[in-house]
Write an enzyme that holds these catalytic residues in place. Structure first.
Site, short mmCIF file in Angstrom:
data_model
loop_
_atom_site.label_atom_id
_atom_site.label_comp_id
_atom_site.label_asym_id
_atom_site.label_seq_id
_atom_site.Cartn_x
_atom_site.Cartn_y
_atom_site.Cartn_z
N ARG A 64 0.78 -1.01 0.09
CA ARG A 64 0.12 0.05 0.05
C ARG A 64 0.81 1.22 -0.09
NH1 ARG A 64 -3.28 -1.14 5.21
NH2 ARG A 64 -1.10 -1.81 5.80
N ASP A 65 0.38 2.26 -0.34
CA ASP A 65 1.03 3.59 -0.44
C ASP A 65 0.97 4.30 0.87
OD1 ASP A 65 2.52 5.78 -1.40
OD2 ASP A 65 0.72 6.91 -2.24
N ARG A 66 1.41 3.62 1.85
CA ARG A 66 1.45 4.02 3.25
C ARG A 66 2.82 4.02 3.94
NH1 ARG A 66 -3.57 4.63 5.79
NH2 ARG A 66 -2.54 3.88 7.83
#
Length: 118
Positions: A64-66
Site C-alpha cells: 500500500r502507499d502508506r
C-alpha cells in the site's frame, strides 16, 4: 529539490538535463515509470524524462502507499529505472522522507549514487 548528478561512466549530467526541461518554455511530457521495464518502454517511446511515483512503486511491490516500502526498496527500483533508461533524467518521489532527517539524507545519497536526477 533538484540534485545534480553525473551518471557513472559518462559526462552527461541528468540533473542539468532535468533542470533544462523544467525551465524550458516548450512543454514536454514526463512519463511515470515504476520498474526497469516501464522505464525502457517510456525511453523507447521518446519521453525526455521519467517520474518514479511512490504510489506506483509501492503498488508494483504489492504494498500500500502508506510508507510500507522502505527507502532501500524504493532506491533499488529507482536504480533499475536509471539503468534501463540511460541518459534520461529520473525524478523520484521521496514521500515523507522515510522517518527522520538521517533516513532522508541516506535516501538522497543513495539516489545520487545510482544516478537519479532529482
Amino acid at each position: 529539490l533538484i540534485t545534480m548528478v553525473y551518471q557513472s561512466g559518462g559526462n552527461r549530467c541528468t540533473g542539468l538535463a532535468l533542470r533544462k526541461l523544467l525551465y524550458s518554455k516548450k512543454m514536454d511530457f514526463v512519463m511515470e515509470a515504476h520498474s526497469g521495464l516501464s522505464a525502457k518502454v517510456a525511453a523507447e517511446a521518446g519521453f525526455k524524462a521519467l517520474w518514479a511515483s511512490g504510489l506506483s512503486i509501492s503498488a508494483s511491490l504489492g504494498l500500500r502507499d502508506r510508507n510500507e516500502a522502505s527507502w532501500t526498496q524504493v532506491a533499488d527500483v529507482a536504480e533499475q529505472i536509471v539503468q534501463s533508461a540511460p541518459g534520461i533524467p529520473v525524478l523520484v518521489d521521496g514521500d515523507t522522507g522515510y522517518g527522520d532527517f538521517n533516513s532522508a539524507r541516506r535516501f538522497v545519497q543513495e539516489l545520487e549514487r545510482c544516478g537519479v536526477a532529482g
